[in-house]
Design a protein around this motif. Sequence first.
Motif: not given
Length: 90
Positions: A16, A19, A67, A69, A71-72, A74-77
């Motif tokens: 995570a 990458g 992990t 947190t 991942t969240a 790094k995840t675009p919304v």
Amino acid sequence: MPISDLVTSGENLFSAISGDQVSDKVKSNISDGTAIVALGLSILQRNTTFNVDGVVTGATQTLNGLTATITAVKTPVASSAVTHAIAGGA
């Protein structure tokens, strides 16, 4: 004792953050180290009064939380979802 779960959680956290996946060579070294840690923890468990399994389980859950947190983060919304959240919408 769930040492393999702890190791898997650590590998997932590495992936995570970086990458990248853990290489086969590193996995082999981790596998060797896991055997040593498992032996050490079993000796520790016989000679202590605290719950070693609980500590390992808690550490595993902590790594899983980190992990999730990362991942969240790094995840675009979508921008409309962000605007809606900032405006206090449900």
